[in-house]
Design an enzyme around this catalytic site. Structure first.
Site, mmCIF file in Angstrom:
data_model
loop_
_atom_site.group_PDB
_atom_site.id
_atom_site.type_symbol
_atom_site.label_atom_id
_atom_site.label_comp_id
_atom_site.label_asym_id
_atom_site.label_seq_id
_atom_site.Cartn_x
_atom_site.Cartn_y
_atom_site.Cartn_z
ATOM 1 N N ASP A 1 27.672 -10.015 -21.249
ATOM 2 C CA ASP A 1 29.112 -9.912 -21.096
ATOM 3 C C ASP A 1 29.509 -9.714 -19.578
ATOM 4 O OD1 ASP A 1 28.075 -7.665 -21.554
ATOM 5 O OD2 ASP A 1 29.226 -7.215 -23.277
ATOM 6 N N ASP B 1 19.305 4.339 -25.216
ATOM 7 C CA ASP B 1 18.267 3.710 -25.452
ATOM 8 C C ASP B 1 17.667 2.655 -24.632
ATOM 9 O OD1 ASP B 1 20.102 1.703 -25.973
ATOM 10 O OD2 ASP B 1 20.551 2.414 -28.029
ATOM 11 N N ASP C 1 16.318 -1.201 -23.809
ATOM 12 C CA ASP C 1 15.950 -2.482 -24.368
ATOM 13 C C ASP C 1 14.980 -3.326 -23.294
ATOM 14 O OD1 ASP C 1 17.704 -1.928 -26.446
ATOM 15 O OD2 ASP C 1 19.566 -2.707 -25.400
HETATM 16 P P1 ATP Z 1 25.343 1.201 -24.711
HETATM 17 O O1 ATP Z 1 24.784 2.150 -23.901
HETATM 18 O O2 ATP Z 1 26.507 1.415 -25.355
HETATM 19 O O3 ATP Z 1 24.290 0.682 -25.752
HETATM 20 P P2 ATP Z 1 24.664 -1.625 -23.850
HETATM 21 O O4 ATP Z 1 24.980 -2.456 -22.677
HETATM 22 O O5 ATP Z 1 23.125 -1.388 -23.887
HETATM 23 O O6 ATP Z 1 25.661 -0.328 -23.914
HETATM 24 P P3 ATP Z 1 24.453 -3.126 -26.375
HETATM 25 O O7 ATP Z 1 25.571 -3.402 -27.355
HETATM 26 O O8 ATP Z 1 23.316 -2.069 -26.904
HETATM 27 O O9 ATP Z 1 25.451 -2.520 -25.271
HETATM 28 O O10 ATP Z 1 24.176 -4.496 -25.774
HETATM 29 C C1 ATP Z 1 22.937 -4.608 -25.122
HETATM 30 C C2 ATP Z 1 23.197 -5.854 -24.003
HETATM 31 O O11 ATP Z 1 23.419 -6.866 -24.843
HETATM 32 C C3 ATP Z 1 24.432 -5.613 -23.245
HETATM 33 O O12 ATP Z 1 24.035 -4.875 -21.929
HETATM 34 C C4 ATP Z 1 24.840 -6.794 -22.803
HETATM 35 O O13 ATP Z 1 24.038 -7.588 -21.774
HETATM 36 C C5 ATP Z 1 24.197 -7.685 -24.048
HETATM 37 N N1 ATP Z 1 25.577 -7.785 -25.042
HETATM 38 C C6 ATP Z 1 25.809 -7.250 -26.284
HETATM 39 N N2 ATP Z 1 26.806 -7.529 -26.887
HETATM 40 C C7 ATP Z 1 27.187 -8.631 -26.033
HETATM 41 C C8 ATP Z 1 28.362 -9.426 -26.353
HETATM 42 N N3 ATP Z 1 29.271 -9.528 -27.412
HETATM 43 N N4 ATP Z 1 28.605 -10.545 -25.617
HETATM 44 C C9 ATP Z 1 27.584 -10.748 -24.342
HETATM 45 N N5 ATP Z 1 26.521 -10.002 -24.431
HETATM 46 C C10 ATP Z 1 26.544 -8.934 -25.127
HETATM 47 MG MG MG Z 2 22.232 -0.341 -25.891
#
Ligand code: ATP
Ligand code: MG
Length: 452
Positions: A154, A72, A74
């Site tokens: 993170d 997805d 963002d």
């Molecule tokens: P995925 O491909 O699994 O969706 P993602 O990196 O996009 O991986 P998400 O959970 O969708 O993960 O979160 C989007 C973004 O928000 C992350 O890339 C990170 O920068 C930030 N983020 C999410 N959860 C946390 C957290 N618990 N602490 C700090 N930053 C976070």
């Molecule tokens: Mg994501």
């Protein structure tokens, strides 16, 4: 260099919020605008035209950098949620405390987040953010600059911002280099950041498994000590994270990574008992492998099926125990199902909406043993037949039931009507019926008249 020494001497972290990003051109990262999906691109463009910043952020940038297709997209912006909502006709604000905007185009939804700050100050003395007694951040809801926004994320690889207009990546913490080195590194001091939000430990295990990255030793070190802090996290959030790991396409590696880091106590406490038993381990490994390959083929993977497999070794154990204690097979199975579902609620909190399907899949298992008369036909027509059959195959693969039973059911579905009749006859002929007719004088023992 001098700044680094000063930072070291005065205990300041390098690249604290407020410091600048490295801006990398196309040649350094290779992400072209046309690799973005149309919807994400349009959202960034509309924001830019209205005078705001609009960057692709998080997982999508990381995945593109790694040559993977993002799941997805963002977008992060300096526009407030209300300002974003006004720009897009099909959009709505989600959440109360932590507001984000969902912008819809076609069947897609793009999540737009306003830059946030975690309120961290340059020095620890100035830091007045509310935390619990273990350091868990209790509020994370202040708007901030783009640099603040990067610092509250993170891992370094998750703090990359892609500007589609200029095809540039803004990299605050060396995330592009870490991507190349395949290292998962926490931004800031790992101990503090894991305390702020212990779920980050589960995220570390998930990303390491999903991306096949190595966890940086400094990032990894505090995990063993801090793993018990997961007990303070609401169960629903743990469940969401468990689901993400199991549906990541790398569940097999993820679950073993969790166990290696000692994190499963807080997420899948049942894992120890399962993996200590070789049939249980074979069963779970087979289930996770099947899930991973379904996801690789873009097939749906049902959470109820998955949790049904994770809980099955316990159901099986209880079922047999109750049977040995004198309970009849069917009531024993139903009792075991309820006991196991009740017990897991305090540990993992699988939502009740999955109970129905899990129970159906489990309850159908003994029916696969009945291969005579009309029963197989009735089972075949059951709405949950497919899921229950897939479940049976996993049991056969792990050696819990005979491989032949799984093969029989595979064949029974493939052959035509005459073939099925043959299979039923072949199968039922050697077995004596339960209700025996009274023997007529002169008839052979156990003899039954075969239907013509
Ligand atoms: P995925 O491909 O699994 O969706 P993602 O990196 O996009 O991986 P998400 O959970 O969708 O993960 O979160 C989007 C973004 O928000 C992350 O890339 C990170 O920068 C930030 N983020 C999410 N959860 C946390 C957290 N618990 N602490 C700090 N930053 C976070
Ligand atoms: Mg994501």
């Amino acid at each position: 260099m001098i700044r680094r020494i000063i930072n070291k001497v005065f205990g300041r972290k390098p690249r604290a919020p407020g410091s600048g990003a490295q801006i990398l051109p196309l040649a350094a990262h290779g992400i072209r605008r046309d690799q973005l999906d149309d919807c994400a691109l349009k959202v960034c463009e509309t924001l830019a035209q209205a005078g705001y910043k609009g960057y692709l952020v998080g997982g999508a940038v990381r995945d593109l950098l790694l040559g993977k297709t993002p799941k997805d997209f963002d977008v992060a912006t300096d526009a407030t949620p209300e300002e974003v909502r006004r720009l897009f006709r099909r959009s709505r604000i989600i959440g109360r405390r932590f507001q984000i905007v969902h912008v819809m185009c076609g069947r897609e939804t793009i999540e737009v987040t306003t830059f946030r700050s975690n309120g961290q100050k340059e020095t620890e003395e100035e830091d007045e953010r509310p935390t619990d007694e273990h350091g868990r951040l209790l509020s994370d809801n202040v708007f901030g600059s783009m640099a603040d926004d990067a610092a509250r994320r993170d891992f370094t690889i998750n703090a990359l911002y892609y500007d589609p207009a200029r095809e540039e990546v803004h990299d605050y913490f060396g995330g592009v280099a870490d991507c190349k080195k395949r290292v998962l590194r926490m931004i800031g001091d790992p101990d503090t950041r894991f305390r702020e939000d212990p779920v980050r430990m589960l995220r570390a295990a998930r990303f390491a498994a999903k991306l096949d990255f190595h966890i940086d030793p400094d990032t990894r070190r505090p995990v063993a000590t801090l793993a018990p802090l997961l007990a303070n996290i609401p169960r629903a959030r743990i469940f969401d994270e468990a689901l993400k790991l199991l549906l990541s396409g790398h569940a097999l590696r993820g679950v073993h990574q969790l166990r290696a880091e000692g994190l499963h106590h807080g997420m899948l406490p049942l894992l120890d008992t399962i993996l200590d038993d070789s049939t249980g381990e074979r069963f779970i490994n087979a289930a996770l492998k099947t899930t991973d390959s379904r996801i690789a083929q873009d097939k749906p993977a049902s959470p109820a099926f998955l949790f049904g497999t994770l809980l099955w070794p316990q159901v099986l154990q209880r079922w047999h125990a109750l049977e040995s204690a004198g309970e009849k097979p069917q009531p024993a199975l139903f009792l075991a199902m309820d006991e196991v579902l009740d017990a897991q609620r305090s540990q993992l909190a699988i939502p009740r909406r999955y109970d129905g399907m899990m129970k159906e899949i489990w309850a159908l298992q003994p029916r696969f043993e009945q291969r005579g008369g009309q029963r197989p036909y009735r089972l075949l027509e059951h709405p949950r037949f497919r899921a229950a059959y897939d479940f049976l195959l996993l049991r056969a693969e792990s050696g819990e039931v005979a491989t032949e039973l799984g093969e029989w059911w595979t064949r029974f579905q493939e052959v035509d009507e005459a073939g099925r009749a043959d299979m039923l006859q072949a199968d039922s002929s050697p077995k004596p019926r339960r209700k025996r007719k009274r023997k007529k004088p002169g008839e052979a023992a156990g003899g039954e008249t075969q239907p013509a």
